[in-house]
Write a protein that holds these residues in place. Structure first.
Motif, PDB file in Angstrom:
ATOM      1  N   LEU A   6       5.684 -15.156 -36.175  1.00  0.00           N
ATOM      2  CA  LEU A   6       4.784 -14.700 -34.918  1.00  0.00           C
ATOM      3  C   LEU A   6       4.553 -16.437 -34.526  1.00  0.00           C
ATOM      4  O   LEU A   6       4.216 -17.098 -35.425  1.00  0.00           O
ATOM      5  CB  LEU A   6       3.593 -14.219 -35.164  1.00  0.00           C
ATOM      6  CG  LEU A   6       4.168 -13.119 -35.309  1.00  0.00           C
ATOM      7  CD1 LEU A   6       2.468 -12.115 -35.834  1.00  0.00           C
ATOM      8  CD2 LEU A   6       5.052 -12.362 -33.840  1.00  0.00           C
ATOM      9  N   THR A  55      -0.927 -14.114 -27.031  1.00  0.00           N
ATOM     10  CA  THR A  55       0.133 -14.052 -28.107  1.00  0.00           C
ATOM     11  C   THR A  55       1.131 -13.388 -27.700  1.00  0.00           C
ATOM     12  O   THR A  55       1.290 -14.122 -26.303  1.00  0.00           O
ATOM     13  CB  THR A  55      -1.303 -12.870 -28.553  1.00  0.00           C
ATOM     14  OG1 THR A  55      -0.600 -11.878 -27.626  1.00  0.00           O
ATOM     15  CG2 THR A  55      -2.575 -13.293 -28.988  1.00  0.00           C
ATOM     16  N   THR A  56       1.549 -13.494 -28.976  1.00  0.00           N
ATOM     17  CA  THR A  56       3.179 -12.455 -28.769  1.00  0.00           C
ATOM     18  C   THR A  56       3.443 -11.391 -28.296  1.00  0.00           C
ATOM     19  O   THR A  56       4.413 -11.123 -27.193  1.00  0.00           O
ATOM     20  CB  THR A  56       3.963 -12.526 -29.786  1.00  0.00           C
ATOM     21  OG1 THR A  56       3.015 -11.763 -30.942  1.00  0.00           O
ATOM     22  CG2 THR A  56       4.139 -14.186 -30.705  1.00  0.00           C
ATOM     23  N   GLU A  57       2.166 -10.781 -28.243  1.00  0.00           N
ATOM     24  CA  GLU A  57       2.249  -9.661 -27.028  1.00  0.00           C
ATOM     25  C   GLU A  57       1.157  -9.518 -25.448  1.00  0.00           C
ATOM     26  O   GLU A  57       2.243  -8.426 -24.983  1.00  0.00           O
ATOM     27  CB  GLU A  57       1.361  -8.314 -27.401  1.00  0.00           C
ATOM     28  CG  GLU A  57       1.642  -8.119 -29.385  1.00  0.00           C
ATOM     29  CD  GLU A  57       1.502  -8.920 -30.180  1.00  0.00           C
ATOM     30  OE1 GLU A  57       0.229  -9.352 -29.797  1.00  0.00           O
ATOM     31  OE2 GLU A  57       2.213  -8.778 -31.338  1.00  0.00           O
ATOM     32  N   ALA A  58       0.560 -10.029 -25.732  1.00  0.00           N
ATOM     33  CA  ALA A  58       0.102 -10.484 -23.780  1.00  0.00           C
ATOM     34  C   ALA A  58      -0.735 -11.393 -23.835  1.00  0.00           C
ATOM     35  O   ALA A  58      -1.091 -12.737 -24.456  1.00  0.00           O
ATOM     36  CB  ALA A  58      -0.929  -9.265 -24.261  1.00  0.00           C
ATOM     37  N   GLU A 109      -4.981  -8.637 -18.356  1.00  0.00           N
ATOM     38  CA  GLU A 109      -3.819  -8.809 -19.134  1.00  0.00           C
ATOM     39  C   GLU A 109      -2.736  -8.476 -18.296  1.00  0.00           C
ATOM     40  O   GLU A 109      -2.625  -7.834 -18.253  1.00  0.00           O
ATOM     41  CB  GLU A 109      -4.152  -7.824 -20.382  1.00  0.00           C
ATOM     42  CG  GLU A 109      -5.595  -8.233 -21.061  1.00  0.00           C
ATOM     43  CD  GLU A 109      -5.632  -7.503 -21.883  1.00  0.00           C
ATOM     44  OE1 GLU A 109      -6.261  -8.425 -23.175  1.00  0.00           O
ATOM     45  OE2 GLU A 109      -4.926  -6.369 -22.766  1.00  0.00           O
ATOM     46  N   ASP A 163       1.315  -7.871 -20.113  1.00  0.00           N
ATOM     47  CA  ASP A 163       1.936  -7.896 -21.516  1.00  0.00           C
ATOM     48  C   ASP A 163       2.880  -8.146 -21.349  1.00  0.00           C
ATOM     49  O   ASP A 163       3.582  -8.441 -20.614  1.00  0.00           O
ATOM     50  CB  ASP A 163       2.688  -6.426 -21.744  1.00  0.00           C
ATOM     51  CG  ASP A 163       1.778  -4.942 -21.530  1.00  0.00           C
ATOM     52  OD1 ASP A 163       0.513  -5.576 -22.381  1.00  0.00           O
ATOM     53  OD2 ASP A 163       1.511  -4.018 -21.250  1.00  0.00           O
ATOM     54  N   LEU A 202       6.255  -8.910 -22.438  1.00  0.00           N
ATOM     55  CA  LEU A 202       7.534  -8.364 -23.621  1.00  0.00           C
ATOM     56  C   LEU A 202       8.457  -9.417 -24.240  1.00  0.00           C
ATOM     57  O   LEU A 202       9.141 -10.114 -23.623  1.00  0.00           O
ATOM     58  CB  LEU A 202       8.318  -7.253 -22.538  1.00  0.00           C
ATOM     59  CG  LEU A 202       7.693  -6.235 -21.698  1.00  0.00           C
ATOM     60  CD1 LEU A 202       8.378  -5.640 -20.923  1.00  0.00           C
ATOM     61  CD2 LEU A 202       7.062  -5.796 -22.481  1.00  0.00           C
ATOM     62  N   PRO A 203       8.758  -9.326 -24.786  1.00  0.00           N
ATOM     63  CA  PRO A 203      10.644 -10.048 -25.476  1.00  0.00           C
ATOM     64  C   PRO A 203      11.778 -10.108 -24.835  1.00  0.00           C
ATOM     65  O   PRO A 203      11.802  -9.236 -24.494  1.00  0.00           O
ATOM     66  CB  PRO A 203      10.871  -9.220 -27.120  1.00  0.00           C
ATOM     67  CG  PRO A 203       9.555  -7.592 -27.121  1.00  0.00           C
ATOM     68  CD  PRO A 203       8.787  -8.163 -26.115  1.00  0.00           C
TER      69      PRO A 203
END
Length: 144
Positions: free
Chosen positions: A10, A80-83, A137, A139, A141-142
């Motif tokens: 991460l 972060t990796t998510e948001a 926020e 998102d 997405l990968p």
């Protein structure tokens, strides 16, 4: 021995925060600084563009509606990796944002409508007195 790891480590959370003058110039600088920081973090261009619009709207609102003479507003970015979280804090906690649809003839008042359309989530947090923070926020997405 060569082993493949199917999970990627991460990336660390990234943060940026700055105090800016509650003026149109401060709002413009917030947009510029946010865009530059997000580019250095390697976020996708689409996220950067959306974030740029959100920062512009929240910073303009802080400079216009949250302004008190001699008091600045704070722009904070957290990824972060998510948001991606965007926060704009001003010192007018008693003046909460109001989501409303302006008349078609109105030349302003569409800010939170845009924020609601662009962000995955948004809200307002009060405190400490006399502050309020409007946050959004997006998102992340990968990429597959």
């Amino acid at each position: 021995m060569n082993q493949e790891n199917s999970t990627q480590p991460l990336a660390p959370a990234r943060h940026f925060s700055v105090l800016l003058s509650s003026t149109p110039r401060g709002a413009h600088l917030a947009r510029f600084l946010a865009t530059e920081w997000l580019r250095t973090w390697g976020l996708p261009p689409g996220i950067i563009g959306t974030a740029e619009h959100l920062v512009a709207e929240l910073a303009a609102n802080a400079a216009t509606h949250g302004r008190l003479p001699g008091r600045d507003f704070r722009l904070a970015l957290h990824a972060t990796t998510e948001a991606l979280r965007i926060e704009v804090t001003d010192t007018r906690g008693s003046d909460l944002p109001r989501y409303q649809f302006p008349s078609p003839e109105a030349v302003s008042g569409r800010g939170l409508v845009l924020v609601d359309a662009l962000a995955d989530r948004w809200g307002v947090e009060l405190g400490p007195v006399p502050r309020k923070t409007v946050w959004t926020e997006l998102d992340l997405l990968p990429v597959e």
